[in-house]
Design an enzyme around this catalytic site. Structure first.
Site, mmCIF file in Angstrom:
data_model
loop_
_atom_site.group_PDB
_atom_site.id
_atom_site.type_symbol
_atom_site.label_atom_id
_atom_site.label_comp_id
_atom_site.label_asym_id
_atom_site.label_seq_id
_atom_site.Cartn_x
_atom_site.Cartn_y
_atom_site.Cartn_z
ATOM 1 N N HIS A 116 41.330 41.762 39.296
ATOM 2 C CA HIS A 116 42.126 42.919 38.880
ATOM 3 C C HIS A 116 41.274 44.178 38.755
ATOM 4 C CE1 HIS A 116 45.227 40.027 38.207
ATOM 5 N NE2 HIS A 116 44.573 39.438 37.215
ATOM 6 N N HIS B 282 49.451 38.648 39.712
ATOM 7 C CA HIS B 282 48.905 37.464 40.368
ATOM 8 C C HIS B 282 49.800 37.023 41.521
ATOM 9 C CE1 HIS B 282 47.808 37.263 36.019
ATOM 10 N NE2 HIS B 282 46.609 37.124 36.541
#
Length: 331
Positions: free
Chosen positions: A57, A219
């Site tokens: 991320h 995700h």
């Protein structure tokens, strides 16, 4: 798969090592625990602020360590919560006399790891509190969560809490501020393509060439629906309408607005999207006081973006405007 990868299991350690080598004056790296922390930490003059989550991320969270932001980050593997041991050791090594605040995105694995580490730290006499971020309005529950997911809005929680910690606020005050900012923050994203985790070597999910995933998680979790690609204005309007409705934006509101790239979207497209979102919100009579365009919380190489809106008051606006220096040198 065409990526800069050696052995996928070494992807995160190699990335963290490079991060530390590039910033030797500001960062320290403890490879045993995937730990990146401020070179001047811990300090008993301020609460230690720690964020974790899985890798993939970036720049969240290891690249947002620095004065006025995070004290430390201890990520897990790509899209995987850090082991309890990593979080526990980070708490022990970085504990301050003023306490430790853990900021956790609301995913089941992350909650379990951080809550167990908090219990272990507390058993050793360390004052530890946990703050959960759940800004995603796309779905109430997912395969990974009970309740809303924590996505790009975590930046605003980190920024506000980090500013208050730098100014010497105590642990109770940081929890109050973090909960207040989280309650004022909403996000929704969409994916144009899937992402490819190094260990998998293929796209995480299949997305037809003429489809987008509306409300996707960071995700690659499913969102609200899979729909046909529209124009930029149509897609951004759908995001803004969903976020503004959930936050109940009304005429006269003071707002911060973020267009966040998910890893594979050109900055030119992010600014295009930001301009559309800005006009939509000012058209509702809201005032955009702070603007954020770029990659803040990504999903590896996913093409797509998310829109985050924060309702401001004088306190939140002041904390977001406070000086901050992420340890990663850009210029």
């Amino acid at each position: 798969m065409k990526k800069f990868v050696d052995d996928p299991k070494d992807f995160v350690p190699q990335m963290l090592r490079g991060l530390a080598l590039a910033n030797p004056d500001t960062l320290r790296y403890v490879p045993e625990y995937n730990l990146i922390h401020r070179a001047d930490a811990p300090s008993d003059d301020r609460v230690t602020v720690i964020q974790g989550s899985g890798s993939g991320h970036e720049p969240a969270h290891v690249m947002t360590v620095g004065p006025g932001m995070l004290t430390a980050a201890c990520p897990g593997d790509v899209f995987a919560a850090p082991p309890v041991e990593y979080v526990y050791e980070t708490i022990k090594r970085l504990a301050s006399a003023k306490g430790v605040l853990l900021i956790v995105n609301n995913y089941t694995g992350d909650r379990m790891a951080f809550e167990m580490a908090q219990e272990l730290g507390s058993a050793e006499g360390i004052e530890v509190r946990t703050l959960f971020v759940d800004d995603d309005v796309a779905v109430q529950d997912s395969l990974y969560t009970v309740g809303r997911r924590g996505v790009a809005g975590n930046f605003f929680v980190m920024k506000a809490v980090g500013a208050a910690a730098e100014a010497g606020a105590d642990l109770d005050e940081l929890v109050r501020i973090g909960e207040k900012v989280n309650a004022a923050t909403r996000t929704m994203g969409l994916a144009l393509t899937a992402c490819t985790p190094p260990a998998k070597g293929s796209p995480l999910f299949e997305l037809e060439a003429d489809k987008i995933e509306f409300g996707v998680g960071i995700h690659g979790e499913p969102g609200r629906k899979r729909v046909e690609v529209g124009s930029a204005t149509e897609m951004v309007t759908a995001l803004v309408d969903a976020v503004a409705a959930d936050l109940e934006v009304v005429q006269g509101d003071r707002l911060a607005l973020m267009a966040n790239g998910l890893g594979g979207t050109p900055i030119s497209e992010l600014y295009l999207a930001y301009g559309i979102a800005h006009e939509l919100l000012t058209g509702r009579g809201a005032a955009i006081e702070r603007s954020y365009v770029g990659e803040y919380c990504t999903s590896l190489d996913m093409a797509g973006l998310s829109v985050t809106i924060v309702r401001l008051d004088d306190e939140i606006a002041g904390l977001l405007a406070a000086p901050a220096e992420i340890a990663v040198r850009v210029f």
